[in-house]
Design an enzyme around this catalytic site. Structure first.
Site, PDB file in Angstrom:
ATOM      1  N   HIS A   1       0.833  -1.214   0.000  1.00 32.39           N
ATOM      2  CA  HIS A   1       0.000   0.000   0.000  1.00 32.39           C
ATOM      3  C   HIS A   1       0.858   1.251   0.000  1.00 32.39           C
ATOM      4  CE1 HIS A   1       0.268   1.155   4.365  1.00 32.39           C
ATOM      5  NE2 HIS A   1       0.410  -0.137   4.565  1.00 32.39           N
TER       6      HIS A   1
ATOM      7  N   ASP B   1      -0.656   4.437   0.733  1.00 29.84           N
ATOM      8  CA  ASP B   1      -1.152   5.445   1.669  1.00 29.84           C
ATOM      9  C   ASP B   1      -0.344   5.366   2.953  1.00 29.84           C
ATOM     10  OD1 ASP B   1      -2.515   2.874   1.954  1.00 29.84           O
ATOM     11  OD2 ASP B   1      -3.597   3.813   3.621  1.00 29.84           O
TER      12      ASP B   1
ATOM     13  N   ASP C   1       6.348   1.586   6.447  1.00 28.72           N
ATOM     14  CA  ASP C   1       4.930   1.229   6.378  1.00 28.72           C
ATOM     15  C   ASP C   1       4.212   2.131   5.378  1.00 28.72           C
ATOM     16  OD1 ASP C   1       2.411   0.211   6.913  1.00 28.72           O
ATOM     17  OD2 ASP C   1       2.160   1.334   8.761  1.00 28.72           O
TER      18      ASP C   1
ATOM     19  N   GLU D   1      -5.106   1.357   2.908  1.00 27.55           N
ATOM     20  CA  GLU D   1      -4.909   0.282   3.872  1.00 27.55           C
ATOM     21  C   GLU D   1      -5.022   0.782   5.304  1.00 27.55           C
ATOM     22  OE1 GLU D   1      -2.924  -2.531   6.547  1.00 27.55           O
ATOM     23  OE2 GLU D   1      -2.402  -0.436   6.171  1.00 27.55           O
ATOM     24  N   GLU D   2      -4.616   2.025   5.544  1.00 31.61           N
ATOM     25  CA  GLU D   2      -4.589   2.543   6.902  1.00 31.61           C
ATOM     26  C   GLU D   2      -5.959   2.960   7.419  1.00 31.61           C
ATOM     27  OE1 GLU D   2      -2.156   2.043   8.579  1.00 31.61           O
ATOM     28  OE2 GLU D   2      -0.265   2.340   7.521  1.00 31.61           O
TER      29      GLU D   2
ATOM     30  N   ASP E   1       3.991  -6.183   4.472  1.00 31.04           N
ATOM     31  CA  ASP E   1       3.532  -5.073   5.303  1.00 31.04           C
ATOM     32  C   ASP E   1       3.571  -5.414   6.787  1.00 31.04           C
ATOM     33  OD1 ASP E   1       2.464  -2.601   5.956  1.00 31.04           O
ATOM     34  OD2 ASP E   1       0.395  -3.213   5.636  1.00 31.04           O
TER      35      ASP E   1
ATOM     36  N   ARG F   1      -8.387  -5.627  18.582  1.00 29.03           N
ATOM     37  CA  ARG F   1      -7.815  -6.738  17.828  1.00 29.03           C
ATOM     38  C   ARG F   1      -8.086  -7.989  18.677  1.00 29.03           C
ATOM     39  NH1 ARG F   1      -4.552  -3.815  14.009  1.00 29.03           N
ATOM     40  NH2 ARG F   1      -5.192  -1.651  14.332  1.00 29.03           N
TER      41      ARG F   1
ATOM     42  N   HIS G   1       4.042   4.039  12.254  1.00 27.55           N
ATOM     43  CA  HIS G   1       3.068   4.943  12.873  1.00 27.55           C
ATOM     44  C   HIS G   1       3.695   5.838  13.929  1.00 27.55           C
ATOM     45  CE1 HIS G   1      -0.702   2.305  11.744  1.00 27.55           C
ATOM     46  NE2 HIS G   1       0.231   2.294  10.798  1.00 27.55           N
TER      47      HIS G   1
END
Length: 473
Positions: free
Chosen positions: A88, A90, A119, A153-154, A177, A353, A445
């Site tokens: 990805h 983005d 990332d 994706e984010e 990723d 999660r 991130h």
């Protein structure tokens, strides 16, 4: 050094040139400036078109789906079986705390710094150059190979399900990723949204509260404006902050008093929302401080929930959502977006999660149980809800990728389950493979995100061999 690594080294300079150009594109989803031609904003589209430009330059068959997905293809277009590698372009918002310009790539001490370097633009372009390497070597392929790039994706994975529904599911695939040696299991992923009217009362009024930019980021900064009933009460709040910080040393904060109003800023540690235990949520600390004061209305319930029921509890034990299974481990909770605007609305986005032995309905019920009796709020489940995903370790896809990794590193390698979500879960036989190596700090991130330059060619070599073997098994 393997023959694949020797070949990959020939491409290092070209890879760095292309990668730094695309890293300079601030491809953060931007709904405020979205158009029919750029449904996710101008940055993500610009990155996608730049990838297409490279793929056309290099002689690949190129495809584009609604300016949301693009791919470069190698091999017989009529082949019935296919291998797909999905990355990805983005990136997350830069956030605070950078010592460098996040969109001006720079190499220092062998590290390439920029938002997206790890990332996922860096690994994605290592995979793209692996495909270019195979093309230039003119290797035989039984299955066609596509390197596919998404640009959301984010956030919501916009276009990806539609693309694969239209193009058909691949035979197998992986996403570069995450980390080596492999991620063949991913926890479920759901956000529980809390919405409420932003009412007030009491000695103190919460005029505004804001923390977080994305559900999958631990907020590193939080801000609130409080109005006290008197200037003395405002000064007392600022004084009490000093005592709070003396006891709670994991965060920093400051207060600016202006008459009866106090502007507060808390500083925590921003990290990936899949690992909230490694960060410090500035928003819940701010609420934890404020909840001790005399607020009323929904402001009181809002601060009580954030500052007590879910504060400093990455496994959600206090609200009873805690779950563990031997395959996928613990449920995790990140409070990613927190908002309150007096007289208008308030909201909280809690991202979970979760392992196989729970589900979104049970998690939502636990969230409601954490509300104070007088906190009037409604909950809902976010649209982007993904069930747990697992490809068994004896699947040839997993076995082949682990074999290739061992050959290149000489390290032991086994299966792994994570809380993060990757495009690898888009297909039944899909996993995440790379591209963070063992011992490299994870800065995804985070401020000053980087990826080691040497690992770009190292990953390229691993991806090239993996693609070759998976396309010919």
């Amino acid at each position: 050094m393997t023959k694949w690594r020797l070949e990959a080294l020939k491409y290092e300079d070209d890879l760095l040139t292309d990668l730094q150009e695309i890293l300079a594109i601030p491809s953060v989803r931007d709904d405020a400036n979205a158009t029919d031609d750029a449904p996710l904003g101008p940055g993500p589209k610009a990155a996608l078109l730049k990838f297409e430009e490279y793929a056309k330059r290099d002689g690949f068959k190129v495809g584009n789906y609604k300016d949301l997905v693009a791919y470069a293809e190698l091999g017989d277009p009529d082949a019935k079986e296919s291998l797909v590698v999905v990355g990805h372009l983005d990136v997350m918002p830069a956030g605070d705390g950078w010592t460098k310009d996040p969109f001006t790539p720079v190499i220092e001490d062998g590290r390439l710094y920029a938002r997206g370097s790890s990332d996922d633009k860096g690994p994605s372009f290592a995979a793209y150059y692996a495909l270019k390497l195979l093309k230039d070597l003119n290797v035989p392929l039984k299955r066609k190979i596509r390197v596919v790039m998404g640009i959301d994706e984010e956030s919501d994975w916009t276009g990806m399900d539609e693309f694969f529904a239209a193009e058909g599911q691949p035979t197998l695939g992986f996403s570069p990723d995450a980390e080596f040696p492999i991620i063949n299991g991913e926890k479920g992923n759901v956000s529980i949204l809390v919405d409420f009217d932003a009412t007030n009362g009491g000695t103190y009024k919460l005029l505004s509260f804001a923390a977080g930019e994305r559900a999958n980021m631990v907020p590193g900064t939080a801000r609130a404006t409080v109005e006290a009933s008197t200037t003395q009460a405002a000064s007392q709040l600022a004084t009490d902050l000093t005592a709070y910080l003396a006891a709670e040393t994991r965060v920093k904060a400051e207060a600016v008093v202006d008459g009866a109003q106090v502007a507060l800023t808390f500083y925590g540690k921003q990290v990936h929302g899949a690992m909230p235990e490694t960060g410090e949520n500035a928003g819940t600390y701010l609420a934890n401080f404020l909840k001790a004061f005399d607020f009323g209305g929904n402001a009181k319930g809002y601060l009580q929930f954030l500052g007590d029921a879910v504060h400093d509890d990455s496994v959600a034990s206090k609200i009873g959502a805690i779950k563990h299974d031997d395959l996928m481990g613990d449920l995790s909770m990140n409070i990613g977006i927190q908002k309150f605007v007096a007289g208008e609305a308030g909201s909280i986005n809690l991202n979970f999660r979760y392992p196989k032995n729970t589900d979104p309905d049970a998690i939502e019920a636990a969230v409601k149980s954490g509300f104070a009796a007088d906190f009037v709020a409604k909950t809902s489940q976010g649209a982007h809800n993904m069930a747990p995903h697992y490809v068994p370790s004896d699947d040839p896809l997993v076995a082949t990728l682990l074999k290739v990794y061992r050959e290149h590193t000489g390290l032991p390698a086994g299966e792994q389950v994570i809380g993060g979500g990757t495009f690898g879960r888009l297909f039944e036989r899909g996993v995440a493979f790379g591209a963070m190596f063992e011992g490299v700090p994870d800065t995804m991130h985070q401020a000053d995100e980087f990826y080691p330059v040497a690992d770009l060619t190292r990953s390229m070599a691993i991806f090239a061999q993996a693609m070759y073997e998976l396309a010919n098994d």
